[in-house]
Motif scaffolding. Structure first.
Motif, PDB file in Angstrom:
ATOM      1  N   GLU A 124       0.825  -1.196   0.000  1.00 49.78           N
ATOM      2  CA  GLU A 124       0.000   0.000   0.000  1.00 49.78           C
ATOM      3  C   GLU A 124       0.865   1.255   0.000  1.00 49.78           C
ATOM      4  N   GLY A 125       0.598   2.153  -0.950  1.00 42.90           N
ATOM      5  CA  GLY A 125       1.306   3.412  -0.997  1.00 42.90           C
ATOM      6  C   GLY A 125       0.382   4.583  -0.700  1.00 42.90           C
ATOM      7  N   ASP A 126       0.686   5.335   0.344  1.00 42.06           N
ATOM      8  CA  ASP A 126      -0.091   6.518   0.707  1.00 42.06           C
ATOM      9  C   ASP A 126       0.854   7.588   1.224  1.00 42.06           C
ATOM     10  N   ILE A 127       0.420   8.821   1.145  1.00 41.59           N
ATOM     11  CA  ILE A 127       1.212   9.906   1.716  1.00 41.59           C
ATOM     12  C   ILE A 127       1.271   9.771   3.232  1.00 41.59           C
ATOM     13  N   ALA A 128       0.170   9.347   3.839  1.00 42.18           N
ATOM     14  CA  ALA A 128       0.127   9.148   5.288  1.00 42.18           C
ATOM     15  C   ALA A 128      -0.941   8.107   5.618  1.00 42.18           C
ATOM     16  N   SER A 129      -0.889   7.592   6.852  1.00 44.79           N
ATOM     17  CA  SER A 129      -1.853   6.637   7.430  1.00 44.79           C
ATOM     18  C   SER A 129      -1.619   5.213   6.941  1.00 44.79           C
ATOM     19  N   ASP A 130      -2.240   4.260   7.639  1.00 50.47           N
ATOM     20  CA  ASP A 130      -2.184   2.861   7.239  1.00 50.47           C
ATOM     21  C   ASP A 130      -3.593   2.286   7.119  1.00 50.47           C
ATOM     22  N   VAL A 131      -4.545   3.133   6.794  1.00 52.26           N
ATOM     23  CA  VAL A 131      -5.956   2.731   6.734  1.00 52.26           C
ATOM     24  C   VAL A 131      -6.157   1.590   5.747  1.00 52.26           C
ATOM     25  N   ASP A 132      -5.614   1.727   4.549  1.00 49.37           N
ATOM     26  CA  ASP A 132      -5.846   0.708   3.525  1.00 49.37           C
ATOM     27  C   ASP A 132      -5.135  -0.603   3.852  1.00 49.37           C
ATOM     28  N   ALA A 133      -3.941  -0.518   4.423  1.00 54.22           N
ATOM     29  CA  ALA A 133      -3.230  -1.740   4.813  1.00 54.22           C
ATOM     30  C   ALA A 133      -4.008  -2.495   5.879  1.00 54.22           C
ATOM     31  N   GLN A 134      -4.596  -1.773   6.829  1.00 56.16           N
ATOM     32  CA  GLN A 134      -5.388  -2.422   7.857  1.00 56.16           C
ATOM     33  C   GLN A 134      -6.641  -3.064   7.265  1.00 56.16           C
ATOM     34  N   THR A 135      -7.219  -2.410   6.242  1.00 58.22           N
ATOM     35  CA  THR A 135      -8.379  -2.988   5.556  1.00 58.22           C
ATOM     36  C   THR A 135      -8.006  -4.303   4.889  1.00 58.22           C
ATOM     37  N   ALA A 174      -0.252  -7.494   3.976  1.00 54.97           N
ATOM     38  CA  ALA A 174      -0.128  -6.136   3.457  1.00 54.97           C
ATOM     39  C   ALA A 174       1.011  -5.397   4.136  1.00 54.97           C
ATOM     40  N   ILE A 175       1.738  -4.623   3.341  1.00 57.49           N
ATOM     41  CA  ILE A 175       2.808  -3.765   3.836  1.00 57.49           C
ATOM     42  C   ILE A 175       2.462  -2.330   3.473  1.00 57.49           C
ATOM     43  N   GLN A 176       2.545  -1.439   4.439  1.00 58.59           N
ATOM     44  CA  GLN A 176       2.240  -0.031   4.215  1.00 58.59           C
ATOM     45  C   GLN A 176       3.508   0.756   3.918  1.00 58.59           C
ATOM     46  N   ILE A 177       3.468   1.585   2.873  1.00 60.73           N
ATOM     47  CA  ILE A 177       4.517   2.564   2.598  1.00 60.73           C
ATOM     48  C   ILE A 177       3.896   3.950   2.735  1.00 60.73           C
ATOM     49  N   ASN A 178       4.457   4.781   3.590  1.00 62.53           N
ATOM     50  CA  ASN A 178       4.062   6.186   3.683  1.00 62.53           C
ATOM     51  C   ASN A 178       5.152   7.033   3.043  1.00 62.53           C
ATOM     52  N   THR A 179       4.781   7.786   2.031  1.00 63.01           N
ATOM     53  CA  THR A 179       5.768   8.538   1.256  1.00 63.01           C
ATOM     54  C   THR A 179       6.100   9.887   1.873  1.00 63.01           C
ATOM     55  N   GLY A 180       5.327  10.335   2.866  1.00 62.15           N
ATOM     56  CA  GLY A 180       5.607  11.596   3.512  1.00 62.15           C
ATOM     57  C   GLY A 180       5.459  12.803   2.605  1.00 62.15           C
ATOM     58  N   GLY A 181       4.614  12.704   1.624  1.00 63.20           N
ATOM     59  CA  GLY A 181       4.376  13.817   0.709  1.00 63.20           C
ATOM     60  C   GLY A 181       4.744  13.528  -0.725  1.00 63.20           C
ATOM     61  N   LEU A 182       5.573  12.526  -0.962  1.00 61.84           N
ATOM     62  CA  LEU A 182       5.956  12.162  -2.323  1.00 61.84           C
ATOM     63  C   LEU A 182       4.733  11.619  -3.063  1.00 61.84           C
ATOM     64  N   CYS A 183       4.563  12.021  -4.331  1.00 60.92           N
ATOM     65  CA  CYS A 183       3.320  11.735  -5.052  1.00 60.92           C
ATOM     66  C   CYS A 183       3.351  10.414  -5.809  1.00 60.92           C
ATOM     67  N   HIS A 184       4.336   9.551  -5.533  1.00 57.87           N
ATOM     68  CA  HIS A 184       4.442   8.286  -6.249  1.00 57.87           C
ATOM     69  C   HIS A 184       5.298   7.330  -5.423  1.00 57.87           C
ATOM     70  N   LEU A 185       5.287   6.074  -5.808  1.00 56.17           N
ATOM     71  CA  LEU A 185       6.179   5.088  -5.227  1.00 56.17           C
ATOM     72  C   LEU A 185       7.401   4.916  -6.120  1.00 56.17           C
ATOM     73  N   PHE A 214      -0.249  -6.964  -5.433  1.00 56.52           N
ATOM     74  CA  PHE A 214      -0.834  -5.731  -5.942  1.00 56.52           C
ATOM     75  C   PHE A 214      -0.117  -4.559  -5.276  1.00 56.52           C
ATOM     76  N   ILE A 215       0.407  -3.652  -6.085  1.00 59.66           N
ATOM     77  CA  ILE A 215       0.985  -2.419  -5.572  1.00 59.66           C
ATOM     78  C   ILE A 215      -0.067  -1.327  -5.738  1.00 59.66           C
ATOM     79  N   GLU A 216      -0.637  -0.898  -4.631  1.00 57.41           N
ATOM     80  CA  GLU A 216      -1.618   0.187  -4.689  1.00 57.41           C
ATOM     81  C   GLU A 216      -0.857   1.507  -4.616  1.00 57.41           C
ATOM     82  N   ASN A 217      -0.631   2.090  -5.782  1.00 56.32           N
ATOM     83  CA  ASN A 217       0.217   3.277  -5.865  1.00 56.32           C
ATOM     84  C   ASN A 217      -0.484   4.492  -5.247  1.00 56.32           C
ATOM     85  N   VAL A 218       0.282   5.536  -5.010  1.00 51.53           N
ATOM     86  CA  VAL A 218      -0.272   6.783  -4.477  1.00 51.53           C
ATOM     87  C   VAL A 218      -1.276   7.345  -5.490  1.00 51.53           C
ATOM     88  N   GLY A 219      -2.404   7.838  -5.004  1.00 44.22           N
ATOM     89  CA  GLY A 219      -3.422   8.392  -5.890  1.00 44.22           C
ATOM     90  C   GLY A 219      -2.921   9.623  -6.624  1.00 44.22           C
TER      91      GLY A 219
END
Length: 227
Positions: free
Chosen positions: A68-79, A87-98, A123-128
């Protein structure tokens, strides 16, 4: 003293390409198929992955995991974990991509957990985002672009690159089409011009419409690559 301009984009992309090649070799060695899921926020990436996992698991006996790729939070990984999907969560800290190095570290974590050899599909769920992720190869076997009905039929015209990049094009939330001014014919015609090779699927991840056709295509593609 004259000014100097230091170009950093090419070195960053070159390093990413090297890591992507290494990842691809690693995935091939464990017979793991990788899908990079692209879209804007709110298109239904998470619900589509959940619905796809159910069918790949029940109909094709395939084991899935998610990065899971998100700027913040682990909501989707927990889902995902609540649904029984590693599931593994990646938080990019503001970066708009993985990027490849982020995926490499996530894959290391998966390998230390269930073990990469036990996973058939990642499945790599990229940053929106409809722009930045296209430039970064993550070692995937294919990229999937998801657009949802509420976003409008003009998005391929405004952001052509990501639609041209994708190996498959999913139109989600088709069940609410009548509530929105979405011109399906115009949308399909634009995709035919931009990316005539990519199959188009109209789905409702929540309702299940079109999911069997999408998953059948994906499973066939997987088996052809990893046979």
């Amino acid at each position: 003293m004259g000014e100097k301009t230091v170009g950093i984009v090419r070195p960053i992309l070159s390093a990413n390409e090297r890591i992507a090649r290494e990842l691809r070799e690693r995935f091939s060695a464990t017979n793991t198929f990788v899908v990079n899921v692209l879209s804007s926020p709110g298109s239904g990436k998470t619900s589509t992955i959940l619905a796809t996992n159910e069918r790949l698991r029940d109909q094709y006996h395939l084991r899935c995991a998610v990065i899971e790729g998100d700027i913040a939070s682990d909501v989707d990984a927990q889902t995902m974990k609540a649904a029984g999907i590693p599931a593994i969560q990646i938080n990019t800290g503001g970066l708009c991509h993985l990027e490849g190095d982020m995926i490499r570290r996530a894959v290391d974590a998966l390998d230390a957990g269930p073990g990469l050899s036990t996973i058939d599909v990642i499945f790599i769920e990229n940053v929106g985002n409809l722009v930045c992720p296209v430039d970064f190869d993550l070692g995937e076997d294919l990229s999937v672009m998801i657009l949802s009905i509420p976003e409008g039929d003009d998005k391929p015209l405004k952001y052509p690159g990501i639609f041209q990049h994708a190996d498959a094009l999913l139109l989600n939330k088709i069940d609410v089409r009548t509530a929105f001014d979405f011109d399906l014919d115009a949308y399909s015609a634009t995709l035919d011009d931009l990316n005539p090779e990519a199959p188009q699927f109209s789905i409702s991840a929540v309702r299940g419409s079109g999911m069997d056709a999408w998953c059948a295509w994906l499973a066939k593609r997987m088996f052809s690559v990893r046979s």
